[in-house]
Scaffold this motif. Structure first.
Motif, PDB file in Angstrom:
ATOM      1  N   LEU A  94     -67.338   3.998  23.177  1.00 30.69           N
ATOM      2  CA  LEU A  94     -67.004   3.908  21.745  1.00 30.69           C
ATOM      3  C   LEU A  94     -68.233   3.461  20.952  1.00 30.69           C
ATOM      4  O   LEU A  94     -68.543   4.002  19.888  1.00 30.69           O
ATOM      5  N   ALA A  95     -68.960   2.473  21.525  1.00 29.24           N
ATOM      6  CA  ALA A  95     -70.146   1.958  20.828  1.00 29.24           C
ATOM      7  C   ALA A  95     -71.180   3.072  20.652  1.00 29.24           C
ATOM      8  O   ALA A  95     -71.787   3.218  19.583  1.00 29.24           O
ATOM      9  N   ALA A  96     -71.357   3.890  21.699  1.00 27.36           N
ATOM     10  CA  ALA A  96     -72.315   5.001  21.614  1.00 27.36           C
ATOM     11  C   ALA A  96     -71.847   6.006  20.560  1.00 27.36           C
ATOM     12  O   ALA A  96     -72.663   6.548  19.793  1.00 27.36           O
ATOM     13  N   THR A  97     -70.531   6.247  20.485  1.00 26.19           N
ATOM     14  CA  THR A  97     -69.991   7.185  19.492  1.00 26.19           C
ATOM     15  C   THR A  97     -70.255   6.675  18.072  1.00 26.19           C
ATOM     16  O   THR A  97     -70.699   7.437  17.198  1.00 26.19           O
ATOM     17  N   VAL A  98     -70.001   5.387  17.863  1.00 24.25           N
ATOM     18  CA  VAL A  98     -70.179   4.807  16.523  1.00 24.25           C
ATOM     19  C   VAL A  98     -71.653   4.883  16.111  1.00 24.25           C
ATOM     20  O   VAL A  98     -71.972   5.231  14.972  1.00 24.25           O
ATOM     21  N   ALA A  99     -72.553   4.634  17.055  1.00 25.02           N
ATOM     22  CA  ALA A  99     -73.991   4.707  16.744  1.00 25.02           C
ATOM     23  C   ALA A  99     -74.351   6.128  16.338  1.00 25.02           C
ATOM     24  O   ALA A  99     -75.067   6.355  15.354  1.00 25.02           O
ATOM     25  N   ALA A 100     -73.820   7.120  17.079  1.00 25.84           N
ATOM     26  CA  ALA A 100     -74.137   8.525  16.775  1.00 25.84           C
ATOM     27  C   ALA A 100     -73.537   8.936  15.428  1.00 25.84           C
ATOM     28  O   ALA A 100     -74.179   9.642  14.643  1.00 25.84           O
ATOM     29  N   LEU A 101     -72.316   8.471  15.143  1.00 25.86           N
ATOM     30  CA  LEU A 101     -71.672   8.816  13.861  1.00 25.86           C
ATOM     31  C   LEU A 101     -72.493   8.271  12.690  1.00 25.86           C
ATOM     32  O   LEU A 101     -72.666   8.942  11.671  1.00 25.86           O
ATOM     33  N   SER A 102     -72.980   7.051  12.850  1.00 23.35           N
ATOM     34  CA  SER A 102     -73.732   6.404  11.765  1.00 23.35           C
ATOM     35  C   SER A 102     -75.002   7.184  11.441  1.00 23.35           C
ATOM     36  O   SER A 102     -75.504   7.118  10.319  1.00 23.35           O
ATOM     37  N   ASP A 103     -75.524   7.921  12.438  1.00 22.36           N
ATOM     38  CA  ASP A 103     -76.751   8.709  12.219  1.00 22.36           C
ATOM     39  C   ASP A 103     -76.471  10.059  11.564  1.00 22.36           C
ATOM     40  O   ASP A 103     -77.408  10.750  11.162  1.00 22.36           O
ATOM     41  N   LEU A 104     -75.204  10.467  11.493  1.00 23.16           N
ATOM     42  CA  LEU A 104     -74.899  11.784  10.905  1.00 23.16           C
ATOM     43  C   LEU A 104     -75.103  11.746   9.394  1.00 23.16           C
ATOM     44  O   LEU A 104     -74.671  10.788   8.732  1.00 23.16           O
ATOM     45  N   GLU A 105     -75.690  12.806   8.875  1.00 20.08           N
ATOM     46  CA  GLU A 105     -75.952  12.856   7.424  1.00 20.08           C
ATOM     47  C   GLU A 105     -74.648  12.861   6.624  1.00 20.08           C
ATOM     48  O   GLU A 105     -74.558  12.280   5.539  1.00 20.08           O
ATOM     49  N   ILE A 106     -73.587  13.485   7.175  1.00 23.97           N
ATOM     50  CA  ILE A 106     -72.321  13.594   6.433  1.00 23.97           C
ATOM     51  C   ILE A 106     -71.486  12.310   6.490  1.00 23.97           C
ATOM     52  O   ILE A 106     -70.463  12.195   5.828  1.00 23.97           O
ATOM     53  N   VAL A 107     -71.912  11.357   7.328  1.00 20.73           N
ATOM     54  CA  VAL A 107     -71.169  10.084   7.390  1.00 20.73           C
ATOM     55  C   VAL A 107     -71.919   9.048   6.548  1.00 20.73           C
ATOM     56  O   VAL A 107     -73.052   8.681   6.864  1.00 20.73           O
ATOM     57  N   GLY A 108     -71.288   8.594   5.469  1.00 19.10           N
ATOM     58  CA  GLY A 108     -71.922   7.586   4.604  1.00 19.10           C
ATOM     59  C   GLY A 108     -72.038   6.273   5.354  1.00 19.10           C
ATOM     60  O   GLY A 108     -73.101   5.654   5.416  1.00 19.10           O
ATOM     61  N   ALA A 109     -70.936   5.866   5.984  1.00 17.87           N
ATOM     62  CA  ALA A 109     -70.939   4.613   6.758  1.00 17.87           C
ATOM     63  C   ALA A 109     -69.697   4.562   7.632  1.00 17.87           C
ATOM     64  O   ALA A 109     -68.656   5.114   7.277  1.00 17.87           O
ATOM     65  N   VAL A 110     -69.857   3.924   8.786  1.00 17.01           N
ATOM     66  CA  VAL A 110     -68.664   3.578   9.576  1.00 17.01           C
ATOM     67  C   VAL A 110     -68.250   2.216   9.032  1.00 17.01           C
ATOM     68  O   VAL A 110     -68.954   1.224   9.223  1.00 17.01           O
ATOM     69  N   THR A 111     -67.155   2.167   8.275  1.00 14.90           N
ATOM     70  CA  THR A 111     -66.840   0.934   7.534  1.00 14.90           C
ATOM     71  C   THR A 111     -66.152  -0.118   8.384  1.00 14.90           C
ATOM     72  O   THR A 111     -66.320  -1.307   8.144  1.00 14.90           O
ATOM     73  N   SER A 112     -65.367   0.299   9.369  1.00 15.73           N
ATOM     74  CA  SER A 112     -64.815  -0.707  10.285  1.00 15.73           C
ATOM     75  C   SER A 112     -64.319  -0.036  11.559  1.00 15.73           C
ATOM     76  O   SER A 112     -63.959   1.144  11.556  1.00 15.73           O
ATOM     77  N   VAL A 113     -64.388  -0.809  12.633  1.00 14.01           N
ATOM     78  CA  VAL A 113     -63.826  -0.344  13.904  1.00 14.01           C
ATOM     79  C   VAL A 113     -62.876  -1.432  14.359  1.00 14.01           C
ATOM     80  O   VAL A 113     -63.274  -2.591  14.525  1.00 14.01           O
ATOM     81  N   LEU A 114     -61.604  -1.079  14.500  1.00 17.09           N
ATOM     82  CA  LEU A 114     -60.634  -2.059  14.990  1.00 17.09           C
ATOM     83  C   LEU A 114     -59.998  -1.523  16.256  1.00 17.09           C
ATOM     84  O   LEU A 114     -59.684  -0.335  16.351  1.00 17.09           O
ATOM     85  N   ARG A 115     -59.815  -2.395  17.214  1.00 18.16           N
ATOM     86  CA  ARG A 115     -59.159  -1.966  18.445  1.00 18.16           C
ATOM     87  C   ARG A 115     -57.651  -1.879  18.204  1.00 18.16           C
ATOM     88  O   ARG A 115     -57.123  -2.596  17.349  1.00 18.16           O
ATOM     89  N   LEU A 116     -57.025  -0.994  18.948  1.00 16.49           N
ATOM     90  CA  LEU A 116     -55.567  -0.824  18.850  1.00 16.49           C
ATOM     91  C   LEU A 116     -54.972  -1.222  20.194  1.00 16.49           C
ATOM     92  O   LEU A 116     -55.287  -0.618  21.218  1.00 16.49           O
ATOM     93  N   GLU A 117     -54.144  -2.257  20.198  1.00 16.97           N
ATOM     94  CA  GLU A 117     -53.552  -2.739  21.446  1.00 16.97           C
ATOM     95  C   GLU A 117     -52.032  -2.522  21.406  1.00 16.97           C
ATOM     96  O   GLU A 117     -51.468  -2.238  20.353  1.00 16.97           O
ATOM     97  N   GLY A 118     -51.407  -2.713  22.559  1.00 20.03           N
ATOM     98  CA  GLY A 118     -49.942  -2.715  22.610  1.00 20.03           C
ATOM     99  C   GLY A 118     -49.301  -1.353  22.520  1.00 20.03           C
ATOM    100  O   GLY A 118     -48.143  -1.235  22.138  1.00 20.03           O
ATOM    101  N   THR A 119     -50.054  -0.291  22.861  1.00 18.04           N
ATOM    102  CA  THR A 119     -49.422   1.035  22.925  1.00 18.04           C
ATOM    103  C   THR A 119     -49.520   1.523  24.364  1.00 18.04           C
ATOM    104  O   THR A 119     -50.357   1.047  25.128  1.00 18.04           O
TER     105      THR A 119
END
Ligand SMILES: NC(=O)C1=CN([C@@H]2O[C@H](COP(=O)(O)OP(=O)(O)OC[C@H]3O[C@@H](n4cnc5c(N)ncnc54)[C@H](O)[C@@H]3O)[C@@H](O)[C@H]2O)C=CC1
Ligand SMILES: N[C@@H](CC=O)C(=O)O
Ligand code: NA
Length: 449
Positions: free
Chosen positions: A422-447
């Motif tokens: 996930l961390a590698a994905t977020v780093a790659a997304l942040s480098d994309l020109e079409i992504v202004g910013a990754v504003t938050s990453v929250l984990r989802l538990e209990g599913t």
């Protein structure tokens, strides 16, 4: 009120002691918890004597300020905490000072002298249980700490005793009252973070330094204690991945609601088996929980702990996890048990760390994620974003887009993936020109996915 002795005819024959010697108690600290412990000791003298089998006599209370009126006999108060612990007529020590020193050296002094100790001090236990338990073992004394995790809620004793014959796979809990109080108020009434934190302090929930609460240190200490008990492995605070709630925003809570979720600060202790190797993962962070999950309904300063064990299945423990009264209830339960052991001879179970399971690094820990991004609303955005997830082997569950133009908001919910992926994905997304910013990453538990 005078201490009462249980008449011999009211006791089972085997329990009649030839010497009805009272047991002396020293209480160290008279803050939120200590004040309630002293009140219960003084108001319920006869009941306590009947439950122990001998009277519990308060020998002294260690305080910092002798001048303050505390509503008890001033002759009981002392600032010489070391001398109080060393008194010959003190058999049991209740440590409710908080902090590492002098609590650690006082508990060691008591145990080394064969005195049993009851403590609520999770910060200390999460670092020094090994040293303290070893001293208790060597000197045949009890070291009890039910109050240290989830206040009044019995959870230490169930893990240590009731589940001693089962195999625990997972413990997930809301174990910090202050942060649950804050998150509930922000979610339910839109209350202000700082004001709610101040209110938690006034109500006696927050630690002396509330950074311990809001930055997750308190929950991490409790997670270390829970994991040690659940997995028969010594786990200290340093082994716990920790994140607090100070970065949670009103927008995070609104996003959670849009997905039928809420945000809770969770303590997670899991047995992780991969390629035949067993490790444990212990972590504390704010996470999204579906509203249908039993922990999602735990609000205010209440705590709850869900334990999953092989034979028992799922168990849930719920109640007041903070505050002077609830915490004193757990202290008093331990005190009665320790006093009975002193009176009749014998000890309760001690630390069990035979399994010595390794701790899994956070990067190897799998869970689900909500990734929030600011993107340009253009053709090809979704496929470019999806490609970065696929490259890192992170499978997407749902995608939601809101708004248009250059400030569209995209929320991607994943299936289970490793934290490192996930961390590698977020780093790659942040480098994309079409992504202004990754504003938050929250984990989802209990599913279950
Ligand atoms: N308040 C709560 O809801 C809970 C507290 N705990 C734990 O219980 C312990 C006590 O907590 P509180 O009563 O809330 O803290 P507190 O800060 O209200 O009380 C501690 C008292 O100990 C006194 N003290 C500290 N060092 C001293 C020394 N060297 N000599 C004499 N007195 C000294 C302080 O002056 C203060 O009155 C802490 O370890 C805390 O983490 C555990 C569960 C819940
Ligand atoms: N500060 C703690 C007190 C109990 O352990 C909390 O808020 O839960
Ligand atoms: Na408890």
């Amino acid at each position: 009120m005078t201490a009462q002795t249980v008449p011999d005819e009211d006791r089972p024959a085997a329990f009649v002691s030839p010497v009805d010697k009272p047991l002396g108690v020293a209480v160290l600290g008279m803050g939120n918890v200590g004040t309630e412990v002293v009140r219960i000791l003084q108001e319920h003298t006869a009941d306590l004597a009947a439950r122990v089998g001998a009277p519990l006599v308060l020998r002294g209370v260690a305080v910092r300020d002798l001048a303050k009126d505390r509503g008890i006999d001033p002759g009981l108060l002392t600032t010489d905490v070391h001398a109080l612990v060393a008194r010959d007529d003190v058999d049991l020590v209740v440590e409710v000072l908080g902090g590492i020193e002098p609590a650690r050296e006082l508990i060691l002094a008591a145990l080394n002298a064969g005195k049993s100790v009851v403590t609520a001090n999770k910060a200390l236990l999460a670092e020094y249980t090994g040293e303290l338990a070893e001293s208790a073992e060597r000197h045949r004394a009890d070291l009890y700490f039910e109050a240290a995790v989830a206040g009044a809620i019995p959870v230490v004793r169930p893990l240590m005793q009731s589940l001693a014959g089962d195999r625990v796979d997972r413990v997930i809990g809301i174990v910090n009252g202050t942060t649950n109080f804050i998150l509930s108020a922000m979610d339910e009434t839109g209350a202000d973070y700082a004001e709610t934190l101040a209110e938690a302090g006034r109500l006696g929930y927050a630690e002396a330094d509330p950074t311990a609460d809001v930055e997750g240190y308190d929950a991490a200490a409790k997670a270390a204690i829970l994991a040690s008990l659940a997995f028969h492995t010594r786990v200290t605070s340093a082994d716990v991945h920790r994140e607090g709630i100070s970065s949670i925003t009103a927008e995070d809570l609104a996003t959670a609601r849009a997905f039928d979720c809420t945000v809770k600060l969770l303590a997670l202790c899991e047995r992780v088996v991969e390629d035949g190797t067993e490790r444990i993962s212990v972590r504390v962070y704010p996470a999204l929980l579906p509203l249908s999950h039993p922990l999602a309904r735990v609000s205010g300063a209440f705590n709850a702990v869900v334990v999953e064990a092989e034979a028992a299945g799922q168990l849930m423990f719920y109640g007041q996890g903070a505050g002077g009264g609830p915490t004193a209830s757990a202290v008093m339960g331990d005190l009665v048990m320790a006093a009975r052991n002193k009176f009749f001879g014998g000890r309760g179970p001690g630390e069990s760390t035979y399994a010595k399971l390794p701790i899994a690094p956070m990067g190897d820990t799998p869970t689900r994620y909500h990734v929030n991004m600011q993107v340009a609303d253009r053709t090809g955005v979704l496929s470019a974003v999806a490609a970065e997830f696929a490259k890192n082997d992170v499978s997407i569950s749902t995608v939601r887009q809101e708004g248009a133009s250059d400030c569209a908001r995209l929320v991607v919910v994943t299936h289970r993936a490793k934290e490192s992926a996930l961390a590698a994905t977020v780093a790659a997304l942040s480098d994309l020109e079409i992504v202004g910013a990754v504003t938050s990453v929250l984990r989802l538990e209990g599913t279950s996915e």
